[in-house]
Design a protein around this motif. Structure first.
Motif, PDB file in Angstrom:
ATOM      1  N   MET A  10     -28.251  26.422  48.043  1.00  0.00           N
ATOM      2  CA  MET A  10     -27.617  25.059  48.201  1.00  0.00           C
ATOM      3  C   MET A  10     -26.266  25.130  49.129  1.00  0.00           C
ATOM      4  O   MET A  10     -25.527  26.075  48.818  1.00  0.00           O
ATOM      5  N   LYS A  11     -25.935  23.950  49.742  1.00  0.00           N
ATOM      6  CA  LYS A  11     -24.762  24.074  50.477  1.00  0.00           C
ATOM      7  C   LYS A  11     -23.818  23.107  49.627  1.00  0.00           C
ATOM      8  O   LYS A  11     -24.137  22.067  49.639  1.00  0.00           O
ATOM      9  N   ILE A  12     -22.909  23.910  49.157  1.00  0.00           N
ATOM     10  CA  ILE A  12     -21.837  23.144  48.403  1.00  0.00           C
ATOM     11  C   ILE A  12     -20.429  22.968  49.312  1.00  0.00           C
ATOM     12  O   ILE A  12     -19.864  23.808  49.717  1.00  0.00           O
ATOM     13  N   LEU A  13     -20.079  21.519  49.190  1.00  0.00           N
ATOM     14  CA  LEU A  13     -18.781  21.254  49.810  1.00  0.00           C
ATOM     15  C   LEU A  13     -17.780  21.158  48.651  1.00  0.00           C
ATOM     16  O   LEU A  13     -18.154  20.448  47.797  1.00  0.00           O
ATOM     17  N   LEU A  14     -16.994  22.111  48.769  1.00  0.00           N
ATOM     18  CA  LEU A  14     -16.030  22.437  47.443  1.00  0.00           C
ATOM     19  C   LEU A  14     -14.610  21.616  48.191  1.00  0.00           C
ATOM     20  O   LEU A  14     -14.049  22.267  48.787  1.00  0.00           O
ATOM     21  N   GLY A  15     -14.130  20.418  47.520  1.00  0.00           N
ATOM     22  CA  GLY A  15     -13.027  19.813  47.539  1.00  0.00           C
ATOM     23  C   GLY A  15     -12.133  20.360  46.627  1.00  0.00           C
ATOM     24  O   GLY A  15     -12.058  20.303  45.315  1.00  0.00           O
ATOM     25  N   ILE A  16     -10.904  20.501  47.207  1.00  0.00           N
ATOM     26  CA  ILE A  16      -9.732  20.926  46.464  1.00  0.00           C
ATOM     27  C   ILE A  16      -8.619  20.231  46.479  1.00  0.00           C
ATOM     28  O   ILE A  16      -8.186  19.731  47.597  1.00  0.00           O
ATOM     29  N   GLY A  74     -25.552  33.108  45.747  1.00  0.00           N
ATOM     30  CA  GLY A  74     -26.417  32.858  46.745  1.00  0.00           C
ATOM     31  C   GLY A  74     -26.379  31.533  47.431  1.00  0.00           C
ATOM     32  O   GLY A  74     -26.865  31.107  48.334  1.00  0.00           O
ATOM     33  N   HIS A  75     -25.214  30.660  46.969  1.00  0.00           N
ATOM     34  CA  HIS A  75     -24.884  29.359  47.608  1.00  0.00           C
ATOM     35  C   HIS A  75     -24.086  29.558  48.916  1.00  0.00           C
ATOM     36  O   HIS A  75     -23.132  30.323  49.161  1.00  0.00           O
ATOM     37  N   GLN A  76     -24.040  28.416  49.830  1.00  0.00           N
ATOM     38  CA  GLN A  76     -23.084  28.431  50.748  1.00  0.00           C
ATOM     39  C   GLN A  76     -22.107  27.580  50.420  1.00  0.00           C
ATOM     40  O   GLN A  76     -22.138  26.382  49.929  1.00  0.00           O
ATOM     41  N   VAL A  77     -20.730  27.834  50.737  1.00  0.00           N
ATOM     42  CA  VAL A  77     -19.659  26.928  50.324  1.00  0.00           C
ATOM     43  C   VAL A  77     -18.913  26.600  51.509  1.00  0.00           C
ATOM     44  O   VAL A  77     -18.324  27.622  52.238  1.00  0.00           O
ATOM     45  N   GLN A  78     -18.371  25.555  51.668  1.00  0.00           N
ATOM     46  CA  GLN A  78     -17.533  25.040  52.566  1.00  0.00           C
ATOM     47  C   GLN A  78     -16.401  24.230  51.784  1.00  0.00           C
ATOM     48  O   GLN A  78     -16.314  23.413  51.168  1.00  0.00           O
ATOM     49  N   VAL A  79     -15.289  24.875  51.882  1.00  0.00           N
ATOM     50  CA  VAL A  79     -13.993  24.435  51.140  1.00  0.00           C
ATOM     51  C   VAL A  79     -13.377  23.361  52.007  1.00  0.00           C
ATOM     52  O   VAL A  79     -13.036  23.847  53.425  1.00  0.00           O
ATOM     53  N   VAL A  80     -13.076  22.305  51.674  1.00  0.00           N
ATOM     54  CA  VAL A  80     -12.156  21.335  52.171  1.00  0.00           C
ATOM     55  C   VAL A  80     -10.935  21.222  51.460  1.00  0.00           C
ATOM     56  O   VAL A  80     -11.070  20.738  50.053  1.00  0.00           O
ATOM     57  N   MET A  81      -9.610  20.992  51.982  1.00  0.00           N
ATOM     58  CA  MET A  81      -8.350  21.091  51.037  1.00  0.00           C
ATOM     59  C   MET A  81      -7.674  19.941  51.477  1.00  0.00           C
ATOM     60  O   MET A  81      -7.421  19.700  52.676  1.00  0.00           O
ATOM     61  N   THR A  82      -7.088  19.188  50.738  1.00  0.00           N
ATOM     62  CA  THR A  82      -6.145  18.202  50.930  1.00  0.00           C
ATOM     63  C   THR A  82      -4.962  18.695  51.346  1.00  0.00           C
ATOM     64  O   THR A  82      -4.640  19.979  50.837  1.00  0.00           O
ATOM     65  N   ALA A  83      -3.734  18.100  51.798  1.00  0.00           N
ATOM     66  CA  ALA A  83      -2.485  18.474  52.261  1.00  0.00           C
ATOM     67  C   ALA A  83      -1.679  18.951  50.711  1.00  0.00           C
ATOM     68  O   ALA A  83      -1.128  20.019  50.701  1.00  0.00           O
TER      69      ALA A  83
END
Ligand SMILES: Cc1cc2nc3c(=O)[nH]c(=O)nc-3n(C[C@H](O)[C@H](O)[C@H](O)COP(=O)(O)O)c2cc1C
Length: 413
Positions: free
Chosen positions: A1-7, A27-36
């Motif tokens: 699964m492609k998980i977009l992890l917002g922080i 085994g998942h793909q993770v793309q992290v997106v961070m706020t300021a």
């Protein structure tokens, strides 16, 4: 699964390192997106090292293809998880702000979004935050409510972010449920594709005077779940909704009504154009004979107020009697002898099928997100164990599809 992890910016941001590790390990793909705000608490480099991809944090990124990172990320993800979700980001999501990469991609996606709030207990219980949460839930966001315990500020209360393992399990569970729904859609899609379905949902309110009414405890959730499932399976859906606090499923034509009379008129207007009529509404059996134009005053001498009630039209029986009519499916919401009463109603009202539903103290039927029901026709029974109303919507439509009922025929049962 492609998980977009917002922080977002909260003390609990450090826990999301462990969450990233759990996703990657499974085994998942993770793309992290961070706020300021998030970057004030934790370095992006740690997330990059664990996830194996650079953290994204800028809405205005000239290095991205076509310069539209928010659209590309919104499309890429199978699931968006925002952990921790700050009070600020909850508010932004509620009002639809698009002032950073995370909030903008959330607006631009049709993928499921799970928020995992974490904050001081007073911030959590603040009316503004609670209202934001309610609105987001109604819009279909999944909310993993915070735990109770000691907080970073030294106080004790509700607001601690769930532990990474618990979040991981909930994400996996949600994915399992979605895969199940996708299978359901595939199963029933061949039947429902191109069919038109009229569904009633929720209670009706019968006004006594301008400020009081007689109502019931139906939440409308079962009817809305059926509408959503039918639409996802390819049907054209018209939903006649009593007074409920639920947003409409996408691409469903909604007609809002208040009283049984109004619901009857809406059904009269639409039933002929539909292959199926599913009556999930809890329609009031009676209405007040003389609705007062002014608020009724309490009479000092009277201990008892008598109201005269008159029967409302039995909407489902009326549709079932029409010479050219859709397939008619009712609900029997009963507190006792559920199956017996449901079978009697099926026969007496000449319905094609009925869904027996236990309601009242201790039962799930009304107000809950869960339900367990039995679909009954003159010669078959389908029992559904307790499950979410959303899943039941699909299961019921699949069972109805398997019956191959056809419209236009009033069978004598
Ligand atoms: C030390 C500190 C801790 C904070 N912890 C939280 C928190 O746990 N939850 C929260 O909602 N806000 C917290 N805040 C406030 C947010 O960081 C602030 O509202 C910020 O604007 C959030 O922006 P973002 O959601 O875009 O990241 C904290 C602020 C500070 C200075």
């Amino acid at each position: 699964m492609k998980i977009l992890l917002g922080i977002t910016g909260g003390i609990a941001a450090y826990k999301s390192l462990e969450l990233t590790r759990l996703f990657i390990k499974a085994g998942h793909q993770v793309q992290v997106v961070m706020t300021a705000g998030a970057k004030a608490f934790i370095q992006p480099l740690s997330f990059q090292a664990l996830s194996g991809s650079p953290v994204r944090d800028s809405l205005f990124d000239c290095h991205q293809e076509a310069g539209m990172g928010h659209i590309e990320l919104a499309r890429w993800a199978d699931q968006i998880v925002i952990a921790p979700t700050s009070a600020e980001t909850l508010a932004k999501l509620r009002i639809g702000r698009a002032d950073n990469l995370l909030t903008t991609l959330c607006l631009a996606t049709d993928k499921p979004i799970m928020v995992v709030p974490a904050m001081n207990h007073l911030m959590w219980f603040n009316e503004a935050t609670q209202e934001n949460i309610q609105v987001l839930k109604q819009r279909g966001f999944e909310v993993l409510e915070p735990a109770v315990g000691e907080q970073a500020c030294g106080e004790v209360g509700a607001g601690r972010m769930l532990e990474p393992v618990a979040i991981f399990e909930q994400v996996m569970q949600a994915q399992k449920q979605r895969l199940q729904w996708e299978q359901d859609v595939l199963q029933g899609g061949a039947f429902w594709q191109g069919k038109s379905v009229l569904i009633t949902a929720g209670p009706t309110f019968e006004d006594i005077d301008p400020v009081r009414f007689i109502g019931n405890r139906s939440s409308g959730k079962m009817g809305f779940a059926l509408a959503e499932a039918a639409q996802k399976m390819g049907a054209k859906v018209t939903l006649v909704a009593g007074p409920v606090q639920i947003s409409s499923p996408p691409c469903v034509k909604r007609v809002d009504v208040r009283s049984a009379d109004q619901m009857f008129h809406a059904v009269q207007e639409h039933y002929k154009d539909n292959d199926f009529f599913i009556s999930a509404a809890a329609v009031a059996d009676f209405k007040v004979v003389h609705k007062s134009i002014q608020k009724l005053k309490k009479q000092a001498k009277e201990d008892i107020l008598s109201l005269s009630l008159v029967k409302n039209v039995d909407i489902i029986a009326w549709v079932a009697e029409q010479p050219k009519r859709p397939v008619v499916i009712g609900f029997a919401a009963e507190t006792e002898h559920v199956l017996g009463y449901a079978k009697a109603k099926l026969k007496q009202k000449k319905l094609d099928a009925i869904i027996a539903n236990e309601v009242g103290e201790g039962a799930k039927g009304f107000e809950s997100d869960q339900n367990s029901v039995t679909l009954i026709t003159k010669d078959s029974f389908f029992s559904f164990d307790e499950g979410s109303k959303k899943r039941l919507g699909f299961q019921l439509l699949n069972a109805i599809a398997s019956l191959n009922l056809r419209s236009g025929c009033v069978e004598s049962i």
